[in-house]
Design a protein around this motif. Sequence first.
Motif, PDB file in Angstrom:
ATOM      1  N   GLN A   1       4.271   6.255   3.572  1.00 31.01           N
ATOM      2  CA  GLN A   1       3.678   4.958   3.904  1.00 31.01           C
ATOM      3  C   GLN A   1       3.207   4.186   2.659  1.00 31.01           C
ATOM      4  OE1 GLN A   1       1.117   5.778   7.144  1.00 31.01           O
ATOM      5  NE2 GLN A   1       0.635   3.627   7.500  1.00 31.01           N
ATOM      6  N   PRO A   2       2.376   4.794   1.772  1.00 33.73           N
ATOM      7  CA  PRO A   2       1.920   4.037   0.597  1.00 33.73           C
ATOM      8  C   PRO A   2       3.041   3.697  -0.380  1.00 33.73           C
ATOM      9  CG  PRO A   2       0.876   6.232   0.675  1.00 33.73           C
ATOM     10  CD  PRO A   2       1.777   6.135   1.857  1.00 33.73           C
ATOM     11  N   ILE A   3       4.143   4.464  -0.347  1.00 36.22           N
ATOM     12  CA  ILE A   3       5.254   4.166  -1.273  1.00 36.22           C
ATOM     13  C   ILE A   3       6.003   2.925  -0.781  1.00 36.22           C
ATOM     14  CG2 ILE A   3       7.423   5.046  -2.268  1.00 36.22           C
ATOM     15  CD1 ILE A   3       6.258   7.886  -1.912  1.00 36.22           C
ATOM     16  N   LEU A   4       6.150   2.820   0.523  1.00 39.68           N
ATOM     17  CA  LEU A   4       6.915   1.685   1.062  1.00 39.68           C
ATOM     18  C   LEU A   4       6.091   0.392   1.151  1.00 39.68           C
ATOM     19  CD1 LEU A   4       8.997   3.490   3.795  1.00 39.68           C
ATOM     20  CD2 LEU A   4       9.874   2.391   1.760  1.00 39.68           C
ATOM     21  N   LYS A   5       4.808   0.542   0.982  1.00 39.44           N
ATOM     22  CA  LYS A   5       3.874  -0.609   0.999  1.00 39.44           C
ATOM     23  C   LYS A   5       4.171  -1.590   2.144  1.00 39.44           C
ATOM     24  CE  LYS A   5       3.004  -0.320  -3.905  1.00 39.44           C
ATOM     25  NZ  LYS A   5       4.080  -0.156  -4.866  1.00 39.44           N
ATOM     26  N   GLU A   6       4.469  -2.876   1.785  1.00 38.80           N
ATOM     27  CA  GLU A   6       4.637  -3.878   2.855  1.00 38.80           C
ATOM     28  C   GLU A   6       5.918  -3.675   3.655  1.00 38.80           C
ATOM     29  OE1 GLU A   6       4.707  -4.583  -0.342  1.00 38.80           O
ATOM     30  OE2 GLU A   6       6.739  -5.384  -0.636  1.00 38.80           O
ATOM     31  N   LYS A   7       6.812  -2.809   3.149  1.00 39.66           N
ATOM     32  CA  LYS A   7       8.050  -2.534   3.911  1.00 39.66           C
ATOM     33  C   LYS A   7       7.762  -1.562   5.056  1.00 39.66           C
ATOM     34  CE  LYS A   7      11.377  -3.993   0.794  1.00 39.66           C
ATOM     35  NZ  LYS A   7      12.005  -5.238   1.069  1.00 39.66           N
ATOM     36  N   TRP A   8       6.567  -0.984   5.041  1.00 39.22           N
ATOM     37  CA  TRP A   8       6.197  -0.071   6.128  1.00 39.22           C
ATOM     38  C   TRP A   8       5.702  -0.911   7.313  1.00 39.22           C
ATOM     39  CZ3 TRP A   8       7.191   4.880   6.873  1.00 39.22           C
ATOM     40  CH2 TRP A   8       6.579   5.506   7.956  1.00 39.22           C
ATOM     41  N   THR A   9       6.414  -0.845   8.409  1.00 41.11           N
ATOM     42  CA  THR A   9       6.039  -1.634   9.589  1.00 41.11           C
ATOM     43  C   THR A   9       5.947  -0.667  10.772  1.00 41.11           C
ATOM     44  OG1 THR A   9       8.349  -1.965  10.194  1.00 41.11           O
ATOM     45  CG2 THR A   9       7.354  -3.656   8.775  1.00 41.11           C
TER      46      THR A   9
END
Length: 218
Positions: A163-171
């Motif tokens: 989750q923290p690696i994908l940042k805003e791409k995490w939906t």
Amino acid sequence: MGCALSGSGITLGKSISEAKRCPSLDGGLELKAESGEEKIAAQPFPLLEPQKELIQESWKILHDDIARVGIIVFIRLFETHPECKDVFFLFRDIDDLQQLKMSKDLQSHGLRVMSFIEKSVARLDQEDKLEQLAFELGRSHCRYNAPPKYYEYVGTQFIGAVQPILKEKWTPEVEKAWETLFKYVTDTMKRGFYEEEKKSKVNQALYSRKAGAAQNSI
Ligand code: HEM
């Protein structure tokens, strides 16, 4: 019917041909399912096309960080479920998780698990192959004595780590897609585990019966 295992309450996988075979035992041995066994029916592949794409896209971003993710997943698994560490010969005697984080063995184990996930992502369009891969992994986990009740925690820790690696791409949609993939993989692994467990019980029962017959003939 006519199989010694019929009526044992064991649900066999549907599309793995090996799982369909019923071991034939002359003389009918009574075998009971392990008390902890869940009944897990083979399920249709659950991911929709847009979900597959979300997984493939996010994997491209995660790919560079898989070594780190592998370590985080197992350290968190051992923090939340310390009993899992005892299953690993290599790690069971290391109590200090900070020391374990630095271990080359943990790094290479984490990488093996991540490379399995990579293979799964590469097989999202080859459902039979993905099923076979996860089923065989479940069988090997039976031989490692790794209990099925812990498999889903690996998915939970994976999701927490990426989750923290994908940042805003995490939906929420990306999260749902990964959760669905892990649920499918771990359910299939569980079927492989129980199939292998049953086979080894059949073999043990046959072995004991042969040993008993040999003893009686002396
Ligand atoms: C989604 C869940 C999991 C996945 C995808 C996974 C994947 C893997 C993979 C790819 C390997 C490398 C060997 C092989 O391919 O057979 C492996 C080995 C192993 N796994 Fe897992 N695993 C999972 C959960 C667990 C859990 C929860 C435990 C312990 C409670 C566990 C214990 C082990 C052990 C003991 C080995 C052998 C280690 C060695 O070679 O020394 N696994 N796992």
